[in-house]
Design a protein around this motif. Structure first.
Motif, PDB file in Angstrom:
ATOM      1  N   LYS A 102       0.836  -1.202   0.000  1.00 46.98           N
ATOM      2  CA  LYS A 102       0.000   0.000   0.000  1.00 46.98           C
ATOM      3  C   LYS A 102       0.870   1.252   0.000  1.00 46.98           C
ATOM      4  CE  LYS A 102      -3.832  -2.230   2.433  1.00 46.98           C
ATOM      5  NZ  LYS A 102      -4.728  -2.191   3.621  1.00 46.98           N
ATOM      6  N   ILE A 103       0.487   2.213  -0.840  1.00 51.84           N
ATOM      7  CA  ILE A 103       1.231   3.465  -0.923  1.00 51.84           C
ATOM      8  C   ILE A 103       0.856   4.381   0.242  1.00 51.84           C
ATOM      9  CG2 ILE A 103       1.628   5.541  -2.303  1.00 51.84           C
ATOM     10  CD1 ILE A 103       1.011   3.885  -4.779  1.00 51.84           C
ATOM     11  N   LEU A 104       1.847   4.919   0.913  1.00 49.79           N
ATOM     12  CA  LEU A 104       1.626   5.859   2.017  1.00 49.79           C
ATOM     13  C   LEU A 104       1.711   7.274   1.445  1.00 49.79           C
ATOM     14  CD1 LEU A 104       3.835   4.123   4.736  1.00 49.79           C
ATOM     15  CD2 LEU A 104       1.440   3.693   4.155  1.00 49.79           C
ATOM     16  N   GLU A 105       0.553   7.821   1.101  1.00 44.47           N
ATOM     17  CA  GLU A 105       0.514   9.080   0.358  1.00 44.47           C
ATOM     18  C   GLU A 105       1.159  10.235   1.098  1.00 44.47           C
ATOM     19  OE1 GLU A 105      -2.012   7.084   0.816  1.00 44.47           O
ATOM     20  OE2 GLU A 105      -2.664   6.420  -1.172  1.00 44.47           O
ATOM     21  N   GLU A 106       0.920  10.313   2.410  1.00 46.36           N
ATOM     22  CA  GLU A 106       1.480  11.425   3.179  1.00 46.36           C
ATOM     23  C   GLU A 106       3.005  11.381   3.169  1.00 46.36           C
ATOM     24  OE1 GLU A 106      -0.084  14.033   4.429  1.00 46.36           O
ATOM     25  OE2 GLU A 106      -1.889  13.199   3.491  1.00 46.36           O
ATOM     26  N   ASN A 107       3.563  10.182   3.299  1.00 51.04           N
ATOM     27  CA  ASN A 107       5.022  10.047   3.248  1.00 51.04           C
ATOM     28  C   ASN A 107       5.552  10.354   1.856  1.00 51.04           C
ATOM     29  OD1 ASN A 107       4.937   9.330   5.887  1.00 51.04           O
ATOM     30  ND2 ASN A 107       5.543   7.209   5.608  1.00 51.04           N
ATOM     31  N   LEU A 108       4.767  10.007   0.839  1.00 45.85           N
ATOM     32  CA  LEU A 108       5.163  10.299  -0.535  1.00 45.85           C
ATOM     33  C   LEU A 108       5.266  11.813  -0.739  1.00 45.85           C
ATOM     34  CD1 LEU A 108       5.717   8.291  -2.845  1.00 45.85           C
ATOM     35  CD2 LEU A 108       3.446   8.823  -3.733  1.00 45.85           C
ATOM     36  N   LYS A 109       4.322  12.546  -0.146  1.00 43.01           N
ATOM     37  CA  LYS A 109       4.339  14.006  -0.255  1.00 43.01           C
ATOM     38  C   LYS A 109       5.555  14.595   0.453  1.00 43.01           C
ATOM     39  CE  LYS A 109      -0.695  14.514  -0.525  1.00 43.01           C
ATOM     40  NZ  LYS A 109      -1.912  15.003   0.189  1.00 43.01           N
ATOM     41  N   ARG A 110       5.935  14.002   1.582  1.00 41.51           N
ATOM     42  CA  ARG A 110       7.098  14.495   2.322  1.00 41.51           C
ATOM     43  C   ARG A 110       8.364  14.416   1.478  1.00 41.51           C
ATOM     44  NH1 ARG A 110       7.583  11.073   7.577  1.00 41.51           N
ATOM     45  NH2 ARG A 110       9.518  12.306   7.717  1.00 41.51           N
ATOM     46  N   CYS A 111       8.447  13.415   0.590  1.00 44.02           N
ATOM     47  CA  CYS A 111       9.616  13.253  -0.277  1.00 44.02           C
ATOM     48  C   CYS A 111       9.484  14.049  -1.566  1.00 44.02           C
ATOM     49  CB  CYS A 111       9.795  11.777  -0.634  1.00 44.02           C
ATOM     50  SG  CYS A 111       9.959  10.679   0.761  1.00 44.02           S
ATOM     51  N   LEU A 112       8.314  14.690  -1.769  1.00 43.60           N
ATOM     52  CA  LEU A 112       8.014  15.368  -3.033  1.00 43.60           C
ATOM     53  C   LEU A 112       8.120  14.398  -4.210  1.00 43.60           C
ATOM     54  CD1 LEU A 112       9.604  18.918  -2.640  1.00 43.60           C
ATOM     55  CD2 LEU A 112       7.263  18.179  -2.214  1.00 43.60           C
ATOM     56  N   TYR A 113       7.674  13.180  -3.968  1.00 42.61           N
ATOM     57  CA  TYR A 113       7.578  12.154  -5.003  1.00 42.61           C
ATOM     58  C   TYR A 113       6.138  12.123  -5.510  1.00 42.61           C
ATOM     59  CZ  TYR A 113      11.751   9.148  -5.342  1.00 42.61           C
ATOM     60  OH  TYR A 113      12.983   8.625  -5.633  1.00 42.61           O
ATOM     61  N   SER A 114       5.962  12.063  -6.836  1.00 42.01           N
ATOM     62  CA  SER A 114       4.641  11.825  -7.409  1.00 42.01           C
ATOM     63  C   SER A 114       4.473  10.329  -7.637  1.00 42.01           C
ATOM     64  CB  SER A 114       4.475  12.577  -8.736  1.00 42.01           C
ATOM     65  OG  SER A 114       5.319  12.015  -9.722  1.00 42.01           O
ATOM     66  N   ILE A 115       3.261   9.898  -7.958  1.00 39.19           N
ATOM     67  CA  ILE A 115       3.028   8.481  -8.255  1.00 39.19           C
ATOM     68  C   ILE A 115       3.867   8.063  -9.463  1.00 39.19           C
ATOM     69  CG2 ILE A 115       1.317   6.778  -8.988  1.00 39.19           C
ATOM     70  CD1 ILE A 115       1.034   7.556  -6.121  1.00 39.19           C
ATOM     71  N   ASN A 116       3.958   8.939 -10.458  1.00 38.14           N
ATOM     72  CA  ASN A 116       4.762   8.624 -11.637  1.00 38.14           C
ATOM     73  C   ASN A 116       6.231   8.436 -11.277  1.00 38.14           C
ATOM     74  OD1 ASN A 116       2.605   8.682 -13.408  1.00 38.14           O
ATOM     75  ND2 ASN A 116       2.852  10.850 -13.904  1.00 38.14           N
ATOM     76  N   ASP A 117       6.735   9.297 -10.374  1.00 42.74           N
ATOM     77  CA  ASP A 117       8.121   9.153  -9.911  1.00 42.74           C
ATOM     78  C   ASP A 117       8.310   7.800  -9.230  1.00 42.74           C
ATOM     79  OD1 ASP A 117       8.828  11.729 -10.772  1.00 42.74           O
ATOM     80  OD2 ASP A 117       8.111  12.613  -8.902  1.00 42.74           O
ATOM     81  N   LEU A 118       7.339   7.444  -8.385  1.00 40.42           N
ATOM     82  CA  LEU A 118       7.426   6.183  -7.643  1.00 40.42           C
ATOM     83  C   LEU A 118       7.407   4.997  -8.595  1.00 40.42           C
ATOM     84  CD1 LEU A 118       7.455   4.725  -4.906  1.00 40.42           C
ATOM     85  CD2 LEU A 118       4.949   4.844  -4.919  1.00 40.42           C
ATOM     86  N   GLN A 119       6.488   5.036  -9.567  1.00 37.75           N
ATOM     87  CA  GLN A 119       6.401   3.932 -10.525  1.00 37.75           C
ATOM     88  C   GLN A 119       7.676   3.811 -11.365  1.00 37.75           C
ATOM     89  OE1 GLN A 119       2.727   5.099 -12.456  1.00 37.75           O
ATOM     90  NE2 GLN A 119       1.580   3.515 -11.368  1.00 37.75           N
ATOM     91  N   GLU A 120       8.252   4.947 -11.717  1.00 38.41           N
ATOM     92  CA  GLU A 120       9.499   4.921 -12.477  1.00 38.41           C
ATOM     93  C   GLU A 120      10.606   4.240 -11.694  1.00 38.41           C
ATOM     94  OE1 GLU A 120      12.803   8.025 -14.352  1.00 38.41           O
ATOM     95  OE2 GLU A 120      10.850   8.766 -13.722  1.00 38.41           O
ATOM     96  N   GLN A 121      10.732   4.599 -10.411  1.00 38.57           N
ATOM     97  CA  GLN A 121      11.766   3.997  -9.580  1.00 38.57           C
ATOM     98  C   GLN A 121      11.515   2.508  -9.356  1.00 38.57           C
ATOM     99  OE1 GLN A 121      14.634   5.491  -8.538  1.00 38.57           O
ATOM    100  NE2 GLN A 121      13.911   7.131  -9.875  1.00 38.57           N
ATOM    101  N   LEU A 122      10.249   2.120  -9.247  1.00 42.74           N
ATOM    102  CA  LEU A 122       9.922   0.700  -9.105  1.00 42.74           C
ATOM    103  C   LEU A 122      10.315  -0.066 -10.369  1.00 42.74           C
ATOM    104  CD1 LEU A 122       6.424   0.896  -7.362  1.00 42.74           C
ATOM    105  CD2 LEU A 122       8.568   0.128  -6.333  1.00 42.74           C
ATOM    106  N   ARG A 123      10.024   0.520 -11.532  1.00 41.58           N
ATOM    107  CA  ARG A 123      10.378  -0.150 -12.789  1.00 41.58           C
ATOM    108  C   ARG A 123      11.893  -0.299 -12.917  1.00 41.58           C
ATOM    109  NH1 ARG A 123       6.118   3.145 -14.753  1.00 41.58           N
ATOM    110  NH2 ARG A 123       7.611   4.695 -15.536  1.00 41.58           N
ATOM    111  N   ILE A 124      12.629   0.737 -12.477  1.00 41.02           N
ATOM    112  CA  ILE A 124      14.092   0.642 -12.487  1.00 41.02           C
ATOM    113  C   ILE A 124      14.549  -0.528 -11.615  1.00 41.02           C
ATOM    114  CG2 ILE A 124      16.218   1.809 -11.741  1.00 41.02           C
ATOM    115  CD1 ILE A 124      14.903   4.445 -12.584  1.00 41.02           C
ATOM    116  N   GLY A 125      13.804  -0.786 -10.538  1.00 39.41           N
ATOM    117  CA  GLY A 125      14.093  -1.916  -9.660  1.00 39.41           C
ATOM    118  C   GLY A 125      13.440  -3.206 -10.110  1.00 39.41           C
ATOM    119  N   ASN A 126      12.959  -3.244 -11.370  1.00 33.33           N
ATOM    120  CA  ASN A 126      12.331  -4.435 -11.953  1.00 33.33           C
ATOM    121  C   ASN A 126      11.072  -4.870 -11.208  1.00 33.33           C
ATOM    122  OD1 ASN A 126      14.266  -4.805 -14.063  1.00 33.33           O
ATOM    123  ND2 ASN A 126      15.680  -5.723 -12.575  1.00 33.33           N
ATOM    124  N   VAL A 127      10.324  -3.891 -10.710  1.00 31.49           N
ATOM    125  CA  VAL A 127       9.033  -4.161 -10.071  1.00 31.49           C
ATOM    126  C   VAL A 127       7.957  -3.444 -10.876  1.00 31.49           C
ATOM    127  CG1 VAL A 127       7.630  -3.859  -8.004  1.00 31.49           C
ATOM    128  CG2 VAL A 127      10.065  -4.392  -7.780  1.00 31.49           C
TER     129      VAL A 127
END
Length: 237
Positions: A102-127
């Motif tokens: 589950k995505i922790l939206e509040e923590n995502l905002k603290r990092c200034l990460y968007s969902i697209n940023d998160l998905q990109e990093q996951l894909r880089i990690g082969n997820v």
């Protein structure tokens, strides 16, 4: 003398101004650099360029600023090593952005990460499916560390033995010989339990431990200041 004082004041303001902006802009701006390297990369280049092209001010004026930036950066690095609290203030701390799929939206905002940023990093990690992720953590340098669920991990030799390995992330409880009492409470352990684990490893004092971490399964990792590696065990670089 007045000019020197002005340069020192301006350098201090510029240094902490860039540090504040770097922390404010978020971890994506830092990428794989530490905060100190990021500051140096911006400032040293700028001062060096001014030093080479500015004919209106004396050369040694710029040199004062350049060396003062270097000293300040070294001091912040040194203090971060000596104090966990200062390291957190200067550089930030890891933030969990995915837990139990589950995505922790509040923590995502603290990092200034968007969902697209998160998905990109996951894909880089082969997820490619967030539900496969047990934990995802944004590190202080902006990188995303990923722990998949056990049944989603690539097969290893250990897995062939059909030995399930339920894993949990480790939390630091000793750093540079000092107990992190807040983390002891979070992990529901006390000094007595930790002391017993150290004794089992032949360690009698917390001060001898450079780093120790525990997970929810009460597995512990311990690294002492004196590693006592033989010449055959040392890895050349």
């Amino acid at each position: 003398m007045k000019v020197v004082v002005e340069i020192i004041i301006q350098t201090l303001l510029a240094f902490f101004g860039i540090w504040f902006i770097a922390r404010l802009l978020g971890r994506k701006q830092i990428a794989q650099l530490t905060v100190y390297e990021y500051i140096n990369g911006i400032t040293f280049g700028s001062i060096a360029a001014t030093l080479a092209t500015d004919l209106n001010q004396r050369t040694w004026h710029h040199l004062i600023g350049l060396f003062l930036f270097g000293i300040l950066t070294w001091c912040m690095s040194y203090l971060s090593i000596k104090s966990k609290e200062l390291e957190t203030i200067f550089q930030g701390e890891p933030i969990i952005v995915i837990q139990q799929g589950k995505i922790l939206e509040e923590n995502l905002k603290r990092c200034l990460y968007s969902i697209n940023d998160l998905q990109e990093q996951l894909r880089i990690g082969n997820v490619f499916d967030i539900k496969d992720v047990k934990y995802a953590i944004v590190e202080s340098n902006g990188n995303l560390s990923i722990m998949r669920y056990e049944d989603q991990e690539p097969v290893t030799l250990k897995d062939i033995g059909l030995m399930p390995d339920s894993r949990e992330p480790f939390t630091a409880v000793i750093l540079n010989g000092k107990l992190i009492h807040k983390n002891l409470k979070i992990m529901h352990i006390d000094e007595k339990w930790l002391k017993k684990q150290l004794n089992l490893k032949g360690i009698s004092d917390f001060k001898d431990v450079m780093y120790a971490a525990v997970n929810k399964n009460k597995q512990i990792y311990i690294d002492v200041f004196k590693d006592n590696l033989s010449d055959n065990e040392k890895t050349p670089f």
